[in-house]
Design an enzyme around this catalytic site. Structure first.
Site, PDB file in Angstrom:
ATOM      1  N   HIS A  63      32.168  28.758  83.741  1.00  0.00           N
ATOM      2  CA  HIS A  63      30.924  28.223  83.266  1.00  0.00           C
ATOM      3  C   HIS A  63      30.814  26.573  83.966  1.00  0.00           C
ATOM      4  CE1 HIS A  63      28.806  31.061  81.161  1.00  0.00           C
ATOM      5  NE2 HIS A  63      30.139  31.614  80.860  1.00  0.00           N
ATOM      6  N   PRO A  64      29.453  26.099  84.382  1.00  0.00           N
ATOM      7  CA  PRO A  64      29.389  24.901  84.930  1.00  0.00           C
ATOM      8  C   PRO A  64      29.155  23.913  83.635  1.00  0.00           C
ATOM      9  CG  PRO A  64      27.266  26.156  84.928  1.00  0.00           C
ATOM     10  CD  PRO A  64      28.312  26.980  84.499  1.00  0.00           C
ATOM     11  N   SER A  80      22.342  30.361  86.049  1.00  0.00           N
ATOM     12  CA  SER A  80      22.620  28.924  85.563  1.00  0.00           C
ATOM     13  C   SER A  80      21.492  28.015  85.783  1.00  0.00           C
ATOM     14  CB  SER A  80      24.046  28.400  85.969  1.00  0.00           C
ATOM     15  OG  SER A  80      25.009  29.240  85.260  1.00  0.00           O
ATOM     16  N   GLU A  83      18.515  28.932  83.826  1.00  0.00           N
ATOM     17  CA  GLU A  83      18.831  28.753  82.317  1.00  0.00           C
ATOM     18  C   GLU A  83      18.708  27.028  81.974  1.00  0.00           C
ATOM     19  OE1 GLU A  83      21.546  32.755  81.948  1.00  0.00           O
ATOM     20  OE2 GLU A  83      22.454  30.843  82.153  1.00  0.00           O
ATOM     21  N   GLN A  84      19.336  26.262  82.776  1.00  0.00           N
ATOM     22  CA  GLN A  84      19.492  24.728  82.486  1.00  0.00           C
ATOM     23  C   GLN A  84      17.920  24.290  82.938  1.00  0.00           C
ATOM     24  OE1 GLN A  84      22.394  22.526  83.791  1.00  0.00           O
ATOM     25  NE2 GLN A  84      24.336  24.182  83.801  1.00  0.00           N
ATOM     26  N   PHE A 115      31.555  22.746  77.833  1.00  0.00           N
ATOM     27  CA  PHE A 115      30.815  23.198  76.379  1.00  0.00           C
ATOM     28  C   PHE A 115      29.830  24.220  76.957  1.00  0.00           C
ATOM     29  CE2 PHE A 115      26.714  22.367  74.383  1.00  0.00           C
ATOM     30  CZ  PHE A 115      27.164  22.654  73.216  1.00  0.00           C
ATOM     31  N   ALA A 118      24.104  28.907  74.789  1.00  0.00           N
ATOM     32  CA  ALA A 118      23.196  29.573  75.245  1.00  0.00           C
ATOM     33  C   ALA A 118      21.787  28.948  75.340  1.00  0.00           C
ATOM     34  CB  ALA A 118      23.032  31.066  74.649  1.00  0.00           C
ATOM     35  N   VAL A 119      21.538  28.328  76.226  1.00  0.00           N
ATOM     36  CA  VAL A 119      20.327  27.420  76.110  1.00  0.00           C
ATOM     37  C   VAL A 119      18.773  28.044  75.866  1.00  0.00           C
ATOM     38  CG1 VAL A 119      21.623  25.600  77.411  1.00  0.00           C
ATOM     39  CG2 VAL A 119      20.152  27.107  78.816  1.00  0.00           C
TER      40      VAL A 119
END
Length: 165
Positions: A63-64, A80, A83-84, A115, A118-119
């Protein structure tokens, strides 16, 4: 029934950069004719939970960082990135970005993986608050929390890919 190649192509990225989970789910016969969110999520999570601690750590490490160097360089997976961006992490001011960078560095140094949260449905303030709370966890607590978050991310990604439960 879906072929192995098609299954891995569709679901191999549900767990970030970890197609082995989809491969094993298919090979172990966890996949049936009905591809629903619940069925596929249950199959993939069973494989993830059965993986060795080193393999699960590898999934976490795949994961980034949130708002990290991959995001800046435009090298996130499409999932990702979306999501971000949905949480506003692509629109941080300089102070916010510095705070994320400091927390990312401290977190990885303490736990050995980035870290993970789930955003979806969260904003940058929610994420920072969780970050600041979770950095005080023990490694075992945080490993458990991070793996639960990975499973939630997988569920959210599958929900976008498949019909209703």
């Amino acid at each position: 029934m879906i072929s192995r190649d098609e299954f891995v192509s569709r679901f191999g990225g549900v767990f970030e950069h970890s197609p082995f989970i989809a491969e094993r789910a298919y090979d172990d016969g966890f996949v049936g004719d009905e591809l629903t969110v619940d069925r596929v999520h249950t199959a993939l999570v069973a494989i993830f939970r059965a993986a060795s601690p080193e393999e699960r750590l590898g999934v976490l490490r795949a994961h980034p960082d949130l708002a990290g160097r991959l995001a800046i360089a435009g090298e996130l997976t499409e999932d990702s990135k979306q999501e971000q961006a949905g949480a506003g992490l692509d629109r941080l001011n300089a102070d916010e970005h510095a705070r994320f960078t400091t927390l990312n560095t401290a977190y990885v140094e303490k736990f050995g993986f980035p870290f993970i949260i789930a955003v979806k449905g969260l904003n940058k303030d929610d994420i920072l608050a969780a970050f600041e709370t979770r950095i005080d966890n023990s490694r075992d607590e945080e490993f458990a929390t991070a793996t639960a978050q990975v499973e939630r991310i997988a569920l959210l990604r599958l929900t976008a890919l498949l019909p209703e439960r």
